[in-house]
Motif scaffolding. Sequence first.
Motif, PDB file in Angstrom:
ATOM      1  N   VAL A 380       0.842  -1.206   0.000  1.00 26.13           N
ATOM      2  CA  VAL A 380       0.000   0.000   0.000  1.00 26.13           C
ATOM      3  C   VAL A 380       0.873   1.250   0.000  1.00 26.13           C
ATOM      4  CG1 VAL A 380      -1.650   1.330   1.378  1.00 26.13           C
ATOM      5  CG2 VAL A 380      -1.981  -1.116   1.086  1.00 26.13           C
ATOM      6  N   GLU A 381       1.935   1.243   0.823  1.00 26.00           N
ATOM      7  CA  GLU A 381       2.836   2.404   0.866  1.00 26.00           C
ATOM      8  C   GLU A 381       3.505   2.638  -0.490  1.00 26.00           C
ATOM      9  OE1 GLU A 381       5.524   1.642   4.012  1.00 26.00           O
ATOM     10  OE2 GLU A 381       4.024   1.804   5.609  1.00 26.00           O
ATOM     11  N   CYS A 383       2.380   1.725  -3.492  1.00 24.31           N
ATOM     12  CA  CYS A 383       1.394   2.193  -4.474  1.00 24.31           C
ATOM     13  C   CYS A 383       1.037   3.661  -4.252  1.00 24.31           C
ATOM     14  CB  CYS A 383       0.135   1.329  -4.402  1.00 24.31           C
ATOM     15  SG  CYS A 383       0.371  -0.355  -5.044  1.00 24.31           S
ATOM     16  N   ARG A 384       0.942   4.060  -2.988  1.00 21.69           N
ATOM     17  CA  ARG A 384       0.668   5.479  -2.710  1.00 21.69           C
ATOM     18  C   ARG A 384       1.862   6.341  -3.113  1.00 21.69           C
ATOM     19  NH1 ARG A 384      -2.135   4.489   3.149  1.00 21.69           N
ATOM     20  NH2 ARG A 384      -4.243   4.135   2.396  1.00 21.69           N
ATOM     21  N   LYS A 385       3.063   5.840  -2.863  1.00 23.00           N
ATOM     22  CA  LYS A 385       4.269   6.610  -3.163  1.00 23.00           C
ATOM     23  C   LYS A 385       4.388   6.863  -4.665  1.00 23.00           C
ATOM     24  CE  LYS A 385       9.303   6.443  -2.603  1.00 23.00           C
ATOM     25  NZ  LYS A 385      10.443   5.647  -2.079  1.00 23.00           N
ATOM     26  N   LYS A 387       1.925   6.913  -6.874  1.00 19.86           N
ATOM     27  CA  LYS A 387       0.725   7.548  -7.436  1.00 19.86           C
ATOM     28  C   LYS A 387      -0.214   6.572  -8.144  1.00 19.86           C
ATOM     29  CE  LYS A 387       2.635  11.421  -6.174  1.00 19.86           C
ATOM     30  NZ  LYS A 387       2.251  12.025  -4.904  1.00 19.86           N
ATOM     31  N   ALA A 390      -6.709   5.039  -6.190  1.00 20.24           N
ATOM     32  CA  ALA A 390      -7.299   4.556  -4.935  1.00 20.24           C
ATOM     33  C   ALA A 390      -7.900   3.165  -5.120  1.00 20.24           C
ATOM     34  CB  ALA A 390      -8.375   5.536  -4.452  1.00 20.24           C
ATOM     35  N   ILE A 393      -5.035   0.682  -4.825  1.00 18.01           N
ATOM     36  CA  ILE A 393      -4.565   0.646  -3.433  1.00 18.01           C
ATOM     37  C   ILE A 393      -5.522  -0.171  -2.577  1.00 18.01           C
ATOM     38  CG2 ILE A 393      -4.172   2.073  -1.385  1.00 18.01           C
ATOM     39  CD1 ILE A 393      -3.176   4.288  -3.300  1.00 18.01           C
ATOM     40  N   GLU A 397      -4.791  -3.598  -0.521  1.00 18.62           N
ATOM     41  CA  GLU A 397      -5.021  -3.583   0.923  1.00 18.62           C
ATOM     42  C   GLU A 397      -6.018  -4.646   1.366  1.00 18.62           C
ATOM     43  OE1 GLU A 397      -5.485   0.057   4.143  1.00 18.62           O
ATOM     44  OE2 GLU A 397      -6.392   0.228   2.167  1.00 18.62           O
TER      45      GLU A 397
END
Length: 513
Positions: A380-381, A383-385, A387, A390, A393, A397
């Motif tokens: 998750v980290e 994928c958020r990093k 971009k 949602a 992500i 998750e």
Amino acid sequence: MLGIIIGVAIAIVGILASVLYASNYKKSVDEKIGNADAKAREIIDNALKTAETKKMEGLLEIKEESIKSQKELEKEIRDRRSEVQRLERRVQQKEEAADRKAEAIEKRESAISAKEETLAKMQEEVSKLNEQRVQELERISGLTSEQAKEQLLKTIEDEVKHEAAVMVKELEAKAKEEADKKAKEYVVNAIQRCAADHVAETTISVVQLPGDDMKGRIIGREGRNIRTLETMTGVDLIIDDTPEAVILSGFDPIRREVARIALEKLIVDGRIHPAGIEKMVEKAQKEVESLIREEGEAATLEVGVHGIHPELIRLLGKMRFRTSYGQNALKHSIEVAQLSGLLAAEIGVDVRMAKRAGLLHDIGKAVDHEQEGSHIQLGVELCRKYKETALVINAVESHHGDVEPTSLIACIVQAADTISAARPGARRETLETYTNRLNQLEEITNSFKGVDKSFAIQAGREVRIMVVPEQVSDADMVMLARDISKKIEDEMEYPGQIKVNLIRESRVSDYAK
């Protein structure tokens, strides 16, 4: 003398002239003052007349306004009086209507009271007749009313239970037929698209040697070569009695691959010394890094997913050297992506997004041996990093059920991950986990009333249950199988599905004499 007389005469003439001028000037001034006073008196008289006229006009206007206001007030009073009279008439009419309704209600109440008395008498008669009927029925049947009620309810309950069991069985058969057909279609398509070899990599790699004399050269004088190689790669070299082989042992598969490539190059080159080892290890590291990127790009091309951040592609390539329960992590991710795309196409959602989420669902496994945290948190980290959306992500998750999925694609990835992991031969479980699951399965089935024995077979994919025929009827078996399946779903964790198979056997014995 004459001059003096002339001068005196001139002076006298001048004085006379000035006196005459002064008297003329005074007369003209007096005339002007008189004219000014006359004009002033005239202006004042005009002003007084104008003021009087204005005053009269003002009084007339005020009088007219007051008369007008009085007329308007009188008109308003007349209108209000007429409105009040109209309202009074309406109130009077309503009062009259209310009086009429009250009279009607009183009449109706009296009629209802009479009917109630009649109904009470009829109810008493019906009660007496009902008691007589019940007594007569009890006399004829030889049963009390409570016994008859119990017998009737039992008969109805048996009939309803039988009909419910038959209906459930028909519905299950129909659903199973459709599900088997769809499942076979999905699995066949998945196998065609995902035909790949799954190798169970371990923590060791074996490097073949041209001869046993090479072992001494690898060790080097006083062990300097092997120490340099182990220090540069972070991998342990095991040189034992194994003929023509060196074992590389290390937890990190990438380091183990670097050591394997470097050692093979050194063996081919033949010149093994600390400086050469350092040079070969650097080359091997570059080759492995290039191989990682190629594997990541090949995975995205195979799945048909584009626009992924280059760092995520590199991490996908690193998963080529990562295994989970004996299953290659990159191969598993590719398989999950293909299955997700297949399922998404069947139910009509975005196929590309489903493949993207399936490919990245285990991306945290590329770094979970380097950083603290579960592969889900790390994924998750990452994928958020980099971009990711949602939706992706949430799929990462929720693919193990830690959080609730918020989209159909997240549910699809969860199902595809389970299918890939549960495929026969995809993963290897430890013996302890396997036996515990079988024991738990048999304990759950034995806890139900009417179960005689139960046996977990097919590696825990099926449980066969022997029931007591005197306690469980054919109709009860359908509901019992449903209850057992529900309890297994609630209390156990298992890949794939478990078949619950109930067996009811009736035996009759006799002897010929």
